[in-house]
Enzyme design. Sequence first.
Site, PDB file in Angstrom:
ATOM      1  N   ASP A   1       8.978   0.791  10.746  1.00  0.00           N
ATOM      2  CA  ASP A   1       8.909   0.344   9.415  1.00  0.00           C
ATOM      3  C   ASP A   1       8.788   1.338   8.468  1.00  0.00           C
ATOM      4  O   ASP A   1       8.166   2.214   8.817  1.00  0.00           O
ATOM      5  CB  ASP A   1       8.276  -1.076   9.129  1.00  0.00           C
ATOM      6  CG  ASP A   1       6.694  -0.906   9.658  1.00  0.00           C
ATOM      7  OD1 ASP A   1       6.144  -1.435  10.589  1.00  0.00           O
ATOM      8  OD2 ASP A   1       6.110  -0.166   8.935  1.00  0.00           O
ATOM      9  N   TYR A   2       8.969   0.898   7.164  1.00  0.00           N
ATOM     10  CA  TYR A   2       8.779   2.095   5.940  1.00  0.00           C
ATOM     11  C   TYR A   2       7.530   2.894   6.031  1.00  0.00           C
ATOM     12  O   TYR A   2       7.307   3.908   5.828  1.00  0.00           O
ATOM     13  CB  TYR A   2       8.936   1.137   4.609  1.00  0.00           C
ATOM     14  CG  TYR A   2       8.976   1.872   3.332  1.00  0.00           C
ATOM     15  CD1 TYR A   2      10.049   2.737   3.397  1.00  0.00           C
ATOM     16  CD2 TYR A   2       7.752   1.839   2.670  1.00  0.00           C
ATOM     17  CE1 TYR A   2       9.941   3.475   1.878  1.00  0.00           C
ATOM     18  CE2 TYR A   2       7.916   2.490   1.485  1.00  0.00           C
ATOM     19  CZ  TYR A   2       9.035   3.293   1.061  1.00  0.00           C
ATOM     20  OH  TYR A   2       9.295   4.059  -0.030  1.00  0.00           O
TER      21      TYR A   2
END
Length: 241
Positions: free
Chosen positions: A105-106
């Site tokens: 994820d980011y």
Amino acid sequence: MANLERLQKVIAQSGVTSRRKAEQLIVDGKVKVNNKVTTKLGTKVSANDDIEVNGVVLEKELPVHYILYKPRGVISSLKDDKNRKIVTDYLTDVKERVFPIGRLDYDTSGVLLLTNDGDFANLLMHPSHGVDKVYVAKIKGIPTKNHLMQLKKGVKSENDLLKAVGYKILSTDKKKQTTIIEITLHEGKNRHVRRMMEQLGYPILKLKREKYGVLTVDGLQPGEYRKLTPHEVKKLRQLTL
């Protein structure tokens, strides 16, 4: 003599779809070899054959495999509607159409594999193949023994049962009330580690994937990448057997 491969394997390696879906497309008459519809699953093809799937000609690319040290603040995708940086922005010298195997994820950094080899990607991502993915998380709070045991039993979050196959406390800071914990997963559901720890009441302050199977980002800086060696590719394939 040209090297022959099964048609469904060649389609999967191109990254178009999984091998199982490729088999279905062949049976459904959606695949052409040298402009003729082919519905036989045992069909073998060479690099010289023209293959068309759903009207789209497969580009002939040799399989390539890369490891990227994904920095935080980058999307593990091939495009982003908010115009944020994406992982392939870093692979500046790569000509092939590669895609990430799974995603980070980011806000998570660490090991990310990219390839144009759909067959290889599907092998690694299948949870039943049990490839270790090791994360190191800095969390708020100091987990209880019961909560740690819960990681292996499974934590319910949004209709998912999120499990770890192993964990190890690396350090605790009683003054700051933080813990650094190593967590090993076999599967990787969306925001798996974050959701699991948040559900137990230990929000993640920092998260990095340290290891994917036999691979680490040793020798790479965030944003740097390199090609996997044939030996590394072979070792990863062996882990799925």
